[in-house]
Design a protein around this motif. Structure first.
Motif, PDB file in Angstrom:
ATOM      1  N   ILE A  88     -28.501 -13.243   1.157  1.00  0.00           N
ATOM      2  CA  ILE A  88     -29.704 -12.513   0.742  1.00  0.00           C
ATOM      3  C   ILE A  88     -30.510 -12.092   1.961  1.00  0.00           C
ATOM      4  CG2 ILE A  88     -31.990 -12.863  -0.294  1.00  0.00           C
ATOM      5  CD1 ILE A  88     -30.651 -14.360  -2.545  1.00  0.00           C
ATOM      6  N   ASN A  89     -30.961 -10.848   1.942  1.00  0.00           N
ATOM      7  CA  ASN A  89     -31.921 -10.366   2.935  1.00  0.00           C
ATOM      8  C   ASN A  89     -33.312 -10.648   2.376  1.00  0.00           C
ATOM      9  OD1 ASN A  89     -33.684  -8.923   4.570  1.00  0.00           O
ATOM     10  ND2 ASN A  89     -32.272  -7.217   4.873  1.00  0.00           N
ATOM     11  N   ALA A  90     -33.976 -11.642   2.915  1.00  0.00           N
ATOM     12  CA  ALA A  90     -35.250 -12.098   2.365  1.00  0.00           C
ATOM     13  C   ALA A  90     -36.265 -10.970   2.246  1.00  0.00           C
ATOM     14  CB  ALA A  90     -35.820 -13.221   3.227  1.00  0.00           C
ATOM     15  N   SER A  91     -36.300 -10.070   3.227  1.00  0.00           N
ATOM     16  CA  SER A  91     -37.326  -9.018   3.235  1.00  0.00           C
ATOM     17  C   SER A  91     -37.187  -8.039   2.081  1.00  0.00           C
ATOM     18  CB  SER A  91     -37.303  -8.264   4.572  1.00  0.00           C
ATOM     19  OG  SER A  91     -36.059  -7.603   4.751  1.00  0.00           O
ATOM     20  N   ASP A  92     -36.042  -8.050   1.377  1.00  0.00           N
ATOM     21  CA  ASP A  92     -35.877  -7.215   0.190  1.00  0.00           C
ATOM     22  C   ASP A  92     -36.586  -7.810  -1.020  1.00  0.00           C
ATOM     23  OD1 ASP A  92     -34.306  -5.402   1.561  1.00  0.00           O
ATOM     24  OD2 ASP A  92     -32.403  -6.285   0.897  1.00  0.00           O
TER      25      ASP A  92
END
Length: 236
Positions: free
Chosen positions: A147-151
């Protein structure tokens, strides 16, 4: 490289992990309303171990659903969707929660909310992130690992006095985590602080935790998402 970003001292309370993850999203219809069939389908998509509550809300109760609060995300909506957001009088707020260890909970929540929006060509306003999504953009959201946290979370900036700012995140609760607060920082350090908060959130979502003294050691090389690691190393 073994690059260390920082030792960060975290407060003992509130606990960094919650028993349940949660999120809140408003669905503003552009055509008709959220149907009973859509509500039933959404609850089925969420599943028995998770909770979905649908609450009607009026404009006065949804101060974040407005053009100036939504910023660039509002501008990405179509003209019809922008008109709907600016002119709505009521909306349905979906409040979802699931056990923190439920790895499929976030994906199920996103899918259920997409179902709600489909029934009335709705605009979804993530009340944690303060971000608007078209139904198509919402359904493109991915909860697949890595997972890309900033998304999935935003950093909200609050201007204080004399060039001082405060940062706080919105959206980490959907991972069963307490949001991060940086109570005071200079506006000149906003960019570097934002990068630091992004790295901390990324590692927390990936499973890093503070030690018994409340310290969290962030190594950029430990970041699991390849693109995030590359960007962080370039920013450093």
């Amino acid at each position: 490289m073994g690059l260390v970003l920082a030792w960060v001292v975290l407060t003992a309370a509130p606990a960094w992990e919650h028993e349940r993850a949660d999120m809140a999203v408003a669905v503003v219809c552009t055509q008709g309303k959220v149907t009973d069939a859509a509500k039933k389908a959404a609850k089925k998509a969420v599943g028995a171990k998770r909770a979905l509550e649908l609450v009607p809300a009026e404009r006065k109760d949804l101060e974040l659903v407005r053009k100036d609060a939504l910023g660039r995300s509002f501008e990405r909506l179509s003209p019809a969707e922008q008109k709907a957001v600016e002119g709505f009088t009521s909306a349905v707020v979906a409040e979802l929660s699931w056990p923190r260890g439920d790895t499929g909970g976030l994906a199920a929540a996103y899918a259920a909310l997409g179902t709600l929006a489909d029934s009335c060509k709705g605009v979804l306003v993530d009340l944690d992130q303060v971000t608007a999504f078209s139904a198509a953009a919402w359904k493109a959201r991915s909860a697949a690992a890595p997972i890309n946290a900033s998304d999935h979370f935003n950093i909200h900036m609050v201007a204080l006095d004399d060039g001082v700012m405060m940062f706080h995140t919105g959206g980490l609760s959907r991972f069963g985590l307490a949001d991060i607060v940086v109570p005071t920082l200079s506006r000149f350090s906003a960019e570097s602080t934002g990068s630091m908060v992004n790295a901390i959130a990324q590692r927390l979502i990936e499973g890093a935790r503070p030690d018994e003294k409340g310290r969290l050691l962030i190594r950029l090389d430990d970041i699991q998402h390849p693109a995030v690691k590359k960007d962080q190393l370039a920013d450093l």
